[in-house]
Scaffold this motif. Structure first.
Motif, short mmCIF file in Angstrom:
data_model
loop_
_atom_site.label_atom_id
_atom_site.label_comp_id
_atom_site.label_asym_id
_atom_site.label_seq_id
_atom_site.Cartn_x
_atom_site.Cartn_y
_atom_site.Cartn_z
N ILE A 1 0.84 -1.20 0.00
CA ILE A 1 0.00 0.00 0.00
C ILE A 1 0.87 1.25 0.00
O ILE A 1 1.77 1.40 0.84
CB ILE A 1 -0.94 -0.01 1.21
CG1 ILE A 1 -1.89 -1.22 1.12
CG2 ILE A 1 -1.76 1.29 1.28
CD1 ILE A 1 -2.73 -1.44 2.35
N THR A 2 0.60 2.14 -0.94
CA THR A 2 1.39 3.37 -1.07
C THR A 2 0.63 4.61 -0.61
O THR A 2 1.24 5.61 -0.26
CB THR A 2 1.80 3.57 -2.54
OG1 THR A 2 0.62 3.56 -3.37
CG2 THR A 2 2.73 2.45 -2.98
N SER A 3 -0.70 4.55 -0.60
CA SER A 3 -1.48 5.70 -0.14
C SER A 3 -2.85 5.24 0.34
O SER A 3 -3.35 4.20 -0.09
CB SER A 3 -1.63 6.75 -1.25
OG SER A 3 -2.13 6.16 -2.44
N PHE A 4 -3.45 6.02 1.23
CA PHE A 4 -4.70 5.65 1.88
C PHE A 4 -5.49 6.93 2.16
O PHE A 4 -4.93 7.95 2.56
CB PHE A 4 -4.41 4.90 3.18
CG PHE A 4 -5.64 4.43 3.92
CD1 PHE A 4 -6.11 3.14 3.75
CD2 PHE A 4 -6.31 5.27 4.80
CE1 PHE A 4 -7.23 2.70 4.44
CE2 PHE A 4 -7.45 4.84 5.49
CZ PHE A 4 -7.89 3.56 5.31
N ILE A 5 -6.82 6.85 1.96
CA ILE A 5 -7.69 7.98 2.30
C ILE A 5 -8.97 7.43 2.91
O ILE A 5 -9.52 6.44 2.44
CB ILE A 5 -7.99 8.85 1.05
CG1 ILE A 5 -8.77 10.10 1.43
CG2 ILE A 5 -8.72 8.05 -0.03
CD1 ILE A 5 -8.89 11.11 0.29
N GLU A 6 -9.44 8.07 3.97
CA GLU A 6 -10.64 7.62 4.67
C GLU A 6 -11.87 8.34 4.13
O GLU A 6 -11.95 9.58 4.17
CB GLU A 6 -10.50 7.87 6.18
CG GLU A 6 -11.70 7.45 7.02
CD GLU A 6 -11.84 5.95 7.20
OE1 GLU A 6 -12.81 5.52 7.86
OE2 GLU A 6 -10.99 5.20 6.67
N GLU B 1 -6.63 7.25 11.55
CA GLU B 1 -5.32 7.72 12.04
C GLU B 1 -4.21 6.67 11.92
O GLU B 1 -3.19 6.90 11.28
CB GLU B 1 -5.46 8.17 13.50
CG GLU B 1 -6.41 9.34 13.67
CD GLU B 1 -6.90 9.49 15.10
OE1 GLU B 1 -6.90 10.64 15.58
OE2 GLU B 1 -7.29 8.49 15.72
N ILE B 2 -4.40 5.51 12.53
CA ILE B 2 -3.33 4.51 12.60
C ILE B 2 -2.86 4.09 11.21
O ILE B 2 -1.66 4.14 10.90
CB ILE B 2 -3.78 3.27 13.39
CG1 ILE B 2 -4.04 3.63 14.86
CG2 ILE B 2 -2.75 2.15 13.28
CD1 ILE B 2 -2.80 3.88 15.68
N ILE B 3 -3.79 3.67 10.35
CA ILE B 3 -3.40 3.15 9.03
C ILE B 3 -2.77 4.23 8.15
O ILE B 3 -1.68 4.02 7.59
CB ILE B 3 -4.61 2.49 8.33
CG1 ILE B 3 -5.12 1.30 9.15
CG2 ILE B 3 -4.24 2.06 6.93
CD1 ILE B 3 -4.10 0.21 9.39
N PRO B 4 -3.39 5.42 7.99
CA PRO B 4 -2.75 6.44 7.14
C PRO B 4 -1.35 6.82 7.62
O PRO B 4 -0.46 7.06 6.80
CB PRO B 4 -3.71 7.64 7.26
CG PRO B 4 -5.03 7.05 7.63
CD PRO B 4 -4.70 5.87 8.49
#
Length: 421
Positions: free
Chosen positions: A174-179, A233-236
């Motif tokens: 995973i290179t990027s994450f958005i909630e 919070e944690i994952i990003p």
């Protein structure tokens, strides 16, 4: 056999307000599904079928019935290290607050987890319907050398804004994450999801809220008291500094977050080949009850799932899930309905002596359509409930209408001749 590398942690969720009134008197994982199970049976069964037999269920809201269900259901050998324990929010020297989010729930319970030997923590949601072999996910986690693995699911544009979305490289890192992104951001978050998913218009990789953490990393991350939620919070934050793998899952999965999804997930079990298949060698486990077989007299059944111990004299039951110990009277028509059933039978002597005006269950000559009937309800004779989009959302002492679905509240009495819709 027990996988001693893995500890299961099942998040019971908060108040579950979107499933109200089903969560008025019970926690979300304790909500009855499929006529005989509870939602919490799904993640627990998936763990057991994957040889993960050491589990904690974290809860803080209306947990009494959940505690009782787990106590009465999950018994392992005295000579085994297997367990399923409930951890309710508790006041300690370090904290006197309720759980503030998914990560805070894990943080406040870490001292319990660390009493066990494990290499990986498998963190699951308590309100999802799916069947997954976690062993494959754990194997991919180990082979990749990841510190975190997130189970992901391809979704379409309509659903994408309700999930955390992510993008990966060629090695599924995973290179990027958005909630929960807004619609205007979606064009930047499409992923290569495979040919079959692409045909279905499912172009976005969503987090399923199923995580594997290496023990030492989880302990380190939980030392930060300022992060309360995994998705927000944690994952990003973690993917910036820690190798995080995407494990793409393409089987049946649904997040039961509201009344509509709960209703459709249950009625979907009546399909000839349901997407969520209970008729499988890796079954779903629940409390073993000593109940008689169901007795059905003069009833036309079509696409009906009937639990144990029912007494049915209805004229027709069409696309319905009928829960344990249900009673349905003569000449009644029931369609598109999930009836949860009853916790006990009523005394035949009390019935004969006319001590009970309206019996538990559905009476004679009723018409019930597009309805959820919660546990231990009493619906009198000649009641007509016609759910559908033509009814406005409303709540009374005995029922609620939401998006066209009529929900009869737990223990409610609907008097004879009542018309709803």
């Amino acid at each position: 056999m027990i996988n001693n590398k893995v500890l299961g942690i099942i998040l019971g969720g908060g108040q579950g307000s979107r499933l109200y009134p089903l969560t008025k008197d019970r926690s979300k994982p304790a909500v009855p599904i499929a006529g005989k199970y509870r939602l919490v049976d799904i993640p627990i069964s998936n763990c057991i079928n994957s040889d993960i037999k050491r589990m904690y269920v974290l809860t803080q809201f209306n947990s009494a019935s959940l505690n009782a269900h787990i106590k009465n259901t999950y018994h392992f050998s005295f000579f085994s290290s297997a367990f399923v324990d409930v951890l309710a929010a508790e006041q300690t020297i370090n904290s006197d607050e309720w759980f503030q989010g998914t990560a805070d729930a894990v943080r406040q319970s870490m001292h319990h987890f660390l009493q066990n030997d494990f290499e990986y923590a498998l963190i699951l949601s308590g309100d999802q319907l799916y069947q997954m072999d976690f062993n494959d996910m754990i194997k991919k986690h180990e082979e990749s050398g990841a510190e975190i693995t997130i189970a992901t699911y391809p979704v379409n544009a309509k659903d994408a804004t309700s999930f955390g979305l992510l993008k990966t490289n060629d090695e599924n890192i995973i290179t990027s994450f958005i909630e929960k992104p807004g619609e205007e951001l979606l064009p930047n978050w499409t992923s290569d999801v495979g040919e079959e998913m692409d045909k279905q218009g499912r172009h976005y990789l969503a987090s399923m809220g199923i995580y594997i953490f290496n023990r030492n990393l989880l302990k380190k991350l939980m030392d930060n008291p300022d992060t309360n939620d995994f998705g927000k919070e944690i994952i990003p934050q973690a993917i910036e500094n820690h190798k995080t793998l995407s494990y793409q899952y393409e089987g049946y999965w649904t997040d039961i977050g509201n009344i509509d999804s709960f209703f459709e997930a249950n009625l979907g079990l009546t399909d000839d080949v349901p997407q969520f298949n209970l008729y499988d060698s890796n079954g779903i486990y629940t409390r073993p009850r000593i109940l008689p077989t169901s007795k059905i007299s003069g009833t036309i059944l079509n696409k009906a799932v009937i639990g144990d111990g029912c007494i049915i004299h209805a004229e027709k039951i069409d696309r319905c899930v009928i829960g344990i110990r249900s009673r349905i009277g003569k000449n009644s028509l029931i369609s598109n309905t999930y009836m949860m059933g009853n916790d006990s039978y009523e005394s035949l002597k009390d019935v004969a002596d006319n001590k009970i005006d309206i019996m538990m269950g559905i009476g004679d000559r009723c018409y019930i359509h597009n309805c959820i009937v919660d546990k231990n309800c009493r619906i009198g004779d000649d009641v007509r409930i016609n759910g559908g989009r033509h009814i406005d959302n409303i709540e009374t002492d005995t029922y609620l209408v939401k998006d066209g679905i009529v929900v009869i509240k737990k223990d409610a009495t609907i008097t004879k001749g009542t018309i709803i819709g």
